[in-house]
Design a protein around this motif. Structure first.
Motif, mmCIF file in Angstrom:
data_model
loop_
_atom_site.group_PDB
_atom_site.id
_atom_site.type_symbol
_atom_site.label_atom_id
_atom_site.label_comp_id
_atom_site.label_asym_id
_atom_site.label_seq_id
_atom_site.Cartn_x
_atom_site.Cartn_y
_atom_site.Cartn_z
ATOM 1 N N ILE A 25 0.826 -1.211 0.000
ATOM 2 C CA ILE A 25 0.000 0.000 0.000
ATOM 3 C C ILE A 25 0.857 1.256 0.000
ATOM 4 C CG2 ILE A 25 -1.765 1.289 1.272
ATOM 5 C CD1 ILE A 25 -2.665 -1.443 2.437
ATOM 6 N N THR A 26 1.946 1.270 0.801
ATOM 7 C CA THR A 26 2.731 2.492 0.964
ATOM 8 C C THR A 26 4.180 2.170 1.272
ATOM 9 O OG1 THR A 26 2.863 4.594 2.174
ATOM 10 C CG2 THR A 26 2.234 2.658 3.442
ATOM 11 N N ASP A 27 5.065 3.125 0.952
ATOM 12 C CA ASP A 27 6.462 3.025 1.369
ATOM 13 C C ASP A 27 6.793 4.066 2.430
ATOM 14 O OD1 ASP A 27 6.380 5.319 -0.163
ATOM 15 O OD2 ASP A 27 7.890 4.670 -1.614
ATOM 16 N N LEU A 28 5.765 4.688 3.008
ATOM 17 C CA LEU A 28 5.975 5.643 4.088
ATOM 18 C C LEU A 28 6.459 4.926 5.348
ATOM 19 C CD1 LEU A 28 2.730 7.814 3.741
ATOM 20 C CD2 LEU A 28 5.079 8.629 3.393
ATOM 21 N N PRO A 29 7.211 5.624 6.219
ATOM 22 C CA PRO A 29 7.549 5.042 7.525
ATOM 23 C C PRO A 29 6.272 4.737 8.311
ATOM 24 C CG PRO A 29 8.657 7.154 7.187
ATOM 25 C CD PRO A 29 7.742 6.981 6.050
ATOM 26 N N ILE A 30 6.305 3.645 9.077
ATOM 27 C CA ILE A 30 5.109 3.163 9.762
ATOM 28 C C ILE A 30 5.209 3.378 11.268
ATOM 29 C CG2 ILE A 30 3.632 1.163 10.212
ATOM 30 C CD1 ILE A 30 3.690 2.060 7.275
ATOM 31 N N THR A 31 4.146 3.947 11.848
ATOM 32 C CA THR A 31 3.952 3.945 13.296
ATOM 33 C C THR A 31 2.831 2.961 13.589
ATOM 34 O OG1 THR A 31 4.620 6.252 13.572
ATOM 35 C CG2 THR A 31 3.263 5.291 15.320
ATOM 36 N N LEU A 32 3.065 2.054 14.535
ATOM 37 C CA LEU A 32 2.054 1.074 14.932
ATOM 38 C C LEU A 32 1.447 1.490 16.269
ATOM 39 C CD1 LEU A 32 0.590 -1.704 14.794
ATOM 40 C CD2 LEU A 32 2.633 -2.707 15.852
ATOM 41 N N ILE A 33 0.124 1.421 16.348
ATOM 42 C CA ILE A 33 -0.570 1.672 17.602
ATOM 43 C C ILE A 33 -1.566 0.550 17.831
ATOM 44 C CG2 ILE A 33 -2.368 3.134 16.548
ATOM 45 C CD1 ILE A 33 -2.231 4.876 19.124
ATOM 46 N N ASN A 34 -1.676 0.077 19.059
ATOM 47 C CA ASN A 34 -2.635 -0.978 19.417
ATOM 48 C C ASN A 34 -3.798 -0.386 20.187
ATOM 49 O OD1 ASN A 34 0.150 -3.093 20.106
ATOM 50 N ND2 ASN A 34 -1.183 -3.269 18.335
ATOM 51 N N THR A 35 -5.025 -0.709 19.758
ATOM 52 C CA THR A 35 -6.195 -0.270 20.514
ATOM 53 C C THR A 35 -6.257 -0.948 21.875
ATOM 54 O OG1 THR A 35 -7.574 -1.964 19.451
ATOM 55 C CG2 THR A 35 -7.554 0.242 18.446
ATOM 56 N N HIS A 36 -5.760 -2.176 21.951
ATOM 57 C CA HIS A 36 -5.630 -2.897 23.225
ATOM 58 C C HIS A 36 -4.703 -4.082 23.010
ATOM 59 C CE1 HIS A 36 -9.014 -4.794 21.151
ATOM 60 N NE2 HIS A 36 -8.986 -5.826 21.981
ATOM 61 N N GLY A 37 -4.433 -4.831 24.084
ATOM 62 C CA GLY A 37 -3.388 -5.837 24.030
ATOM 63 C C GLY A 37 -3.825 -7.252 23.732
ATOM 64 N N HIS A 38 -5.076 -7.459 23.378
ATOM 65 C CA HIS A 38 -5.533 -8.808 23.059
ATOM 66 C C HIS A 38 -4.768 -9.379 21.860
ATOM 67 C CE1 HIS A 38 -9.693 -8.680 25.252
ATOM 68 N NE2 HIS A 38 -8.711 -9.052 26.048
ATOM 69 N N PRO A 39 -4.624 -10.695 21.800
ATOM 70 C CA PRO A 39 -3.750 -11.298 20.785
ATOM 71 C C PRO A 39 -4.177 -11.042 19.353
ATOM 72 C CG PRO A 39 -5.039 -12.982 21.937
ATOM 73 C CD PRO A 39 -5.191 -11.720 22.707
ATOM 74 N N ASP A 40 -5.487 -10.898 19.106
ATOM 75 C CA ASP A 40 -5.949 -10.675 17.741
ATOM 76 C C ASP A 40 -5.774 -9.225 17.293
ATOM 77 O OD1 ASP A 40 -7.891 -10.215 19.731
ATOM 78 O OD2 ASP A 40 -9.517 -10.259 18.284
ATOM 79 N N HIS A 41 -5.276 -8.375 18.184
ATOM 80 C CA HIS A 41 -5.011 -6.977 17.845
ATOM 81 C C HIS A 41 -3.526 -6.633 17.936
ATOM 82 C CE1 HIS A 41 -9.260 -5.533 17.754
ATOM 83 N NE2 HIS A 41 -9.412 -6.673 18.413
ATOM 84 N N ALA A 42 -2.758 -7.435 18.648
ATOM 85 C CA ALA A 42 -1.343 -7.115 18.859
ATOM 86 C C ALA A 42 -0.415 -8.292 18.570
ATOM 87 C CB ALA A 42 -1.134 -6.639 20.300
ATOM 88 N N GLY A 43 -0.935 -9.335 17.946
ATOM 89 C CA GLY A 43 -0.123 -10.524 17.693
ATOM 90 C C GLY A 43 0.896 -10.370 16.583
ATOM 91 N N GLY A 44 0.717 -9.357 15.724
ATOM 92 C CA GLY A 44 1.663 -9.144 14.632
ATOM 93 C C GLY A 44 2.664 -8.040 14.906
ATOM 94 N N ASN A 45 2.790 -7.617 16.152
ATOM 95 C CA ASN A 45 3.646 -6.473 16.504
ATOM 96 C C ASN A 45 5.123 -6.690 16.206
ATOM 97 O OD1 ASN A 45 1.285 -5.333 17.481
ATOM 98 N ND2 ASN A 45 2.138 -4.776 19.470
ATOM 99 N N SER A 46 5.566 -7.938 16.138
ATOM 100 C CA SER A 46 7.005 -8.191 15.981
ATOM 101 C C SER A 46 7.544 -7.704 14.640
ATOM 102 C CB SER A 46 7.303 -9.688 16.135
ATOM 103 O OG SER A 46 6.691 -10.435 15.089
ATOM 104 N N GLU A 47 6.681 -7.417 13.688
ATOM 105 C CA GLU A 47 7.132 -6.980 12.362
ATOM 106 C C GLU A 47 7.423 -5.478 12.298
ATOM 107 O OE1 GLU A 47 5.916 -9.497 8.840
ATOM 108 O OE2 GLU A 47 3.985 -8.967 9.725
ATOM 109 N N PHE A 48 7.241 -4.777 13.418
ATOM 110 C CA PHE A 48 7.397 -3.328 13.417
ATOM 111 C C PHE A 48 8.198 -2.868 14.628
ATOM 112 C CE2 PHE A 48 3.460 -4.537 11.360
ATOM 113 C CZ PHE A 48 3.536 -3.854 10.158
ATOM 114 N N GLU A 49 8.537 -1.591 14.626
ATOM 115 C CA GLU A 49 9.124 -0.978 15.820
ATOM 116 C C GLU A 49 8.113 -1.061 16.956
ATOM 117 O OE1 GLU A 49 12.278 0.332 16.088
ATOM 118 O OE2 GLU A 49 12.569 -0.546 14.094
ATOM 119 N N PRO A 50 8.535 -0.924 18.219
ATOM 120 C CA PRO A 50 7.591 -1.038 19.339
ATOM 121 C C PRO A 50 6.334 -0.198 19.144
ATOM 122 C CG PRO A 50 9.823 -0.893 20.163
ATOM 123 C CD PRO A 50 9.910 -0.673 18.683
#
Length: 264
Positions: free
Chosen positions: A61-86
């Motif tokens: 979709i984009t080559d822009l730098p990515i900021t990741l934010i989680n709405t909450h910590g449940h696994p189906d919302h934060a399970g893919g976090n390892s692919e990005f900066e904290p």
């Protein structure tokens, strides 16, 4: 719990544009995340269960730098976090993330899903510790600013993100189109949930974008959820949910599943 497009279960990630500079990323088997594009950065809202690579979709979709934010910590919302900066996350949610988004927890969770054995093999590792984000913080993407709101309810540390440019409110699992779960140990009381829903409505969102299908709704979904909460606070009692230590209160096609000792 099955993410379907055109009547078929999604086994591979997909995406579609849903508003100006906003993409809905659909990760198997049942999860919806959102990518919001500015002129200088992009904001990824949630990362799914970590079944397969969400980063590969983002980069289509984009080559822009990515900021990741989680709405909450449940696994189906934060399970893919390892692919990005904290990721950015409300500090009140750190304990939920540490316990429930770990690889060990997700293996148990995913193994019970459709195509569980295959999905377990595709799981990403545990993500890094998140970075605190505060209520009211504004995220500048370049000619686009989003506001973070503390909206506890589904979990103690749930947040919503409001895009001023399109009037879009991303609220994770704060309001689900069918039944919103308030029965977990990590959930807030019905009274706290009602306050959060009122805060969301004060923004007059054009669309409400959540994590589960049907995932894009109008603000009337928040109004219906608030109506349920107010009925419960005024003495209405839901029906016992089979096999659960929870009650289900339903009205106007929307339900709240809650614990009787967790109303106020």
């Amino acid at each position: 719990m099955e993410n379907k497009r055109n009547g078929k279960i999604l086994r591979e990630p997909a995406f579609e544009k849903v508003a100006e500079g906003i993409y809905n990323i659909m990760m198997p088997p049942a999860f919806n995340e959102y990518l919001v594009l500015g002129e200088e950065r992009a904001l990824l809202i949630d990362s799914g269960m970590g079944i397969g690579s969400i980063r590969e979709i983002v980069e289509q979709i984009t080559d822009l730098p990515i900021t990741l934010i989680n709405t909450h910590g449940h696994p189906d919302h934060a399970g893919g976090n390892s692919e990005f900066e904290p990721a950015l996350m409300n500090p009140a949610e750190f304990d939920v993330y540490e316990r429930m988004a770990s690889l060990e927890f997700r293996i148990q969770d995913v193994s019970r899903m459709p195509n569980g054995a295959e999905s377990v093999r595709r799981l990403k590792p545990t993500g890094p510790a998140p970075i605190p984000v505060q209520d009211g913080e504004r995220l500048d993407l370049g000619n686009r600013t989003l506001q973070v709101l503390y909206t506890p309810g589904h979990t103690h540390g749930s947040i919503s993100i409001y895009d001023e440019k399109t009037g879009s409110l991303f609220n994770g699992d704060c309001t689900m189109a069918n039944i919103t779960s308030m029965a977990g140990e990590e959930c807030s009381t019905i009274a706290v949930m009602a306050d959060s829903l009122r805060r969301m409505l004060a923004l007059h969102p054009v669309r409400v974008m959540g994590g589960h299908m049907p995932n894009i709704n109008g603000s009337e979904l928040i109004e219906k959820a608030l109506d349920c909460c107010e009925d419960i606070l005024n003495g209405a009692r839901g029906e016992q949910s089979p096999g659960q230590r929870a009650l289900l209160y339903e009205k106007n096609g929307v339900g709240i599943r809650y614990r009787e000792d967790h109303i106020r």
